[in-house]
Write a protein that holds these residues in place. Sequence first.
Motif, mmCIF file in Angstrom:
data_model
loop_
_atom_site.group_PDB
_atom_site.id
_atom_site.type_symbol
_atom_site.label_atom_id
_atom_site.label_comp_id
_atom_site.label_asym_id
_atom_site.label_seq_id
_atom_site.Cartn_x
_atom_site.Cartn_y
_atom_site.Cartn_z
ATOM 1 N N GLY A 126 36.882 48.796 34.791
ATOM 2 C CA GLY A 126 35.887 49.683 35.383
ATOM 3 C C GLY A 126 34.981 50.317 34.362
ATOM 4 N N GLY A 127 33.758 50.510 34.749
ATOM 5 C CA GLY A 127 32.803 51.178 33.878
ATOM 6 C C GLY A 127 32.272 50.285 32.770
ATOM 7 N N THR A 128 31.527 50.890 31.876
ATOM 8 C CA THR A 128 30.912 50.157 30.779
ATOM 9 C C THR A 128 31.963 49.452 29.931
ATOM 10 O OG1 THR A 128 29.140 51.790 30.696
ATOM 11 C CG2 THR A 128 29.392 50.355 28.773
ATOM 12 N N GLY A 129 31.736 48.172 29.673
ATOM 13 C CA GLY A 129 32.635 47.419 28.806
ATOM 14 C C GLY A 129 33.837 46.823 29.488
ATOM 15 N N GLY A 130 34.017 47.058 30.776
ATOM 16 C CA GLY A 130 35.135 46.458 31.485
ATOM 17 C C GLY A 130 34.985 44.943 31.507
ATOM 18 N N TYR A 131 36.030 44.241 31.086
ATOM 19 C CA TYR A 131 35.901 42.782 30.962
ATOM 20 C C TYR A 131 37.281 42.140 30.982
ATOM 21 C CZ TYR A 131 34.536 38.209 29.036
ATOM 22 O OH TYR A 131 34.316 36.864 28.834
ATOM 23 N N ILE A 132 37.422 41.081 31.754
ATOM 24 C CA ILE A 132 38.625 40.257 31.710
ATOM 25 C C ILE A 132 38.215 38.793 31.813
ATOM 26 C CG2 ILE A 132 39.044 40.446 34.216
ATOM 27 C CD1 ILE A 132 42.082 40.350 33.513
ATOM 28 N N GLU A 133 38.773 37.990 30.929
ATOM 29 C CA GLU A 133 38.479 36.554 30.880
ATOM 30 C C GLU A 133 39.779 35.788 31.101
ATOM 31 O OE1 GLU A 133 37.198 33.238 27.541
ATOM 32 O OE2 GLU A 133 36.361 35.264 27.382
ATOM 33 N N ASP B 110 28.517 50.559 34.301
ATOM 34 C CA ASP B 110 28.946 51.952 34.471
ATOM 35 C C ASP B 110 29.105 52.372 35.931
ATOM 36 O OD1 ASP B 110 26.301 51.922 35.158
ATOM 37 O OD2 ASP B 110 25.684 53.500 33.785
ATOM 38 N N SER B 111 28.624 51.556 36.870
ATOM 39 C CA SER B 111 28.727 51.912 38.291
ATOM 40 C C SER B 111 29.754 51.065 39.041
ATOM 41 C CB SER B 111 27.358 51.744 38.971
ATOM 42 O OG SER B 111 26.955 50.385 38.971
ATOM 43 N N GLN B 112 30.486 50.211 38.347
ATOM 44 C CA GLN B 112 31.347 49.255 39.022
ATOM 45 C C GLN B 112 32.828 49.442 38.681
ATOM 46 O OE1 GLN B 112 29.307 45.677 37.532
ATOM 47 N NE2 GLN B 112 28.743 45.180 39.633
ATOM 48 N N THR B 113 33.661 49.083 39.647
ATOM 49 C CA THR B 113 35.108 49.001 39.454
ATOM 50 C C THR B 113 35.578 47.699 40.075
ATOM 51 O OG1 THR B 113 35.379 51.402 39.566
ATOM 52 C CG2 THR B 113 37.345 50.065 39.909
ATOM 53 N N MET B 114 36.453 47.002 39.382
ATOM 54 C CA MET B 114 36.930 45.710 39.871
ATOM 55 C C MET B 114 38.447 45.626 39.755
ATOM 56 S SD MET B 114 36.190 42.812 41.179
ATOM 57 C CE MET B 114 36.802 41.133 41.345
ATOM 58 N N TYR B 115 39.086 45.188 40.830
ATOM 59 C CA TYR B 115 40.515 44.917 40.839
ATOM 60 C C TYR B 115 40.707 43.415 40.969
ATOM 61 C CZ TYR B 115 41.128 49.892 41.928
ATOM 62 O OH TYR B 115 41.106 51.269 41.906
ATOM 63 N N ILE B 116 41.665 42.853 40.254
ATOM 64 C CA ILE B 116 41.942 41.424 40.336
ATOM 65 C C ILE B 116 43.421 41.212 40.581
ATOM 66 C CG2 ILE B 116 41.658 39.152 39.291
ATOM 67 C CD1 ILE B 116 39.939 41.943 37.556
ATOM 68 N N ASP B 117 43.727 40.624 41.741
ATOM 69 C CA ASP B 117 45.096 40.275 42.090
ATOM 70 C C ASP B 117 45.371 38.826 41.697
ATOM 71 O OD1 ASP B 117 47.588 39.989 43.180
ATOM 72 O OD2 ASP B 117 47.004 40.371 45.236
ATOM 73 N N SER B 118 44.431 37.947 42.000
ATOM 74 C CA SER B 118 44.600 36.527 41.695
ATOM 75 C C SER B 118 43.248 35.833 41.783
ATOM 76 C CB SER B 118 45.579 35.880 42.686
ATOM 77 O OG SER B 118 45.723 34.501 42.445
ATOM 78 N N VAL B 119 43.087 34.789 40.972
ATOM 79 C CA VAL B 119 41.908 33.931 41.028
ATOM 80 C C VAL B 119 42.402 32.518 41.313
ATOM 81 C CG1 VAL B 119 39.926 33.021 39.776
ATOM 82 C CG2 VAL B 119 40.655 35.388 39.422
ATOM 83 N N VAL B 120 41.851 31.907 42.360
ATOM 84 C CA VAL B 120 42.314 30.596 42.811
ATOM 85 C C VAL B 120 41.123 29.653 42.905
ATOM 86 C CG1 VAL B 120 43.494 29.335 44.656
ATOM 87 C CG2 VAL B 120 44.163 31.695 44.129
ATOM 88 N N GLY B 121 41.312 28.434 42.447
ATOM 89 C CA GLY B 121 40.244 27.452 42.546
ATOM 90 C C GLY B 121 40.731 26.163 43.168
ATOM 91 N N VAL B 122 39.808 25.441 43.812
ATOM 92 C CA VAL B 122 40.107 24.094 44.277
ATOM 93 C C VAL B 122 39.966 23.176 43.075
ATOM 94 C CG1 VAL B 122 39.420 22.224 45.821
ATOM 95 C CG2 VAL B 122 39.282 24.600 46.601
ATOM 96 N N ALA B 123 41.063 22.565 42.678
ATOM 97 C CA ALA B 123 41.071 21.768 41.454
ATOM 98 C C ALA B 123 40.238 20.504 41.604
ATOM 99 C CB ALA B 123 42.501 21.410 41.072
#
Length: 281
Positions: A101-108, A248-261
């Motif tokens: 959340g906020g500035t600099g929030g990042y997950i790869e 700075d205006s965003q919040t993100m929650y990640i439970d799972s990321v799924v793709g069609v292989a």
Amino acid sequence: MFRSNSSTRLLTACGLAIFISSSAHAAISTADAVVQYDAGSSVPSSYWLEPYSDYYATAPLGLPDPAINLAENDNEGIYGDNTYVTPFNAQYNPAYITAIGGTGGYIELHMSQPISTSGYTLGVHTGSGLEDSSYPDGVNSSSAETYTNIRSATVLVSEDGNTWISLGSVDFNNPTNIYTDISGPDATSAGTQEANFGQPFLGNLSDFDGQDFTGTLSVLNGSAGGTWLNLSSTGLSQVDYVAFETDDSQTMYIDSVVGVAVPEPTALGLLVLPLILRRRR
């Protein structure tokens, strides 16, 4: 010799033996590693004021956990909640869902298999839950809404982890469902039929308008839900990395990321039989 995990048929015609493979469901890809994580300037805390931090960065790996308190050790305790995840009962255990959340929030995230880019092939589960207007029955109001905070982030995808394509800022508000035969919105027993995580859900929040619990599951139509993104305009042949970034205006929650292989070839091979020599009279 050809071997396959899926069913195989042998067809013969015109001197050719053709091995054809078939599979009931498309293979799915899930995150298998966190490449980089930065909580950001305003990462939220869980219900028990336990911050989502580096300790829980690996929470989005694999498929969503089916229960809220499926604890494996004392560090994973949301004690006293033994319910299962449904569209009206979203995951919130910080051991199973992370946030930025906020500035600099990042997950790869690195994906376990390359994701196809032929349409809506990337699904994101964010712990979004539908507001129950008739608690505890599981009924959406005439204009369905969520009881969870807004989830929003810029989504980035890459084939090699170096060159990134932005899908723009996305709001994530579709719910997740684990079992298609779960007994109710706050069930304390698991169902027996798992929802299909490889089936894209192409609906949106308004599709749940006025639906009761049974109707809500019908809208999902067997899919595990989530918000699915179209990768066809990325110009990539496949996607191996997915990242989320907040301002700075965003919040993100990640439970799972799924793709069609990316699908394996359906024809496993051609075995050319010896040519039939023309017989002379």
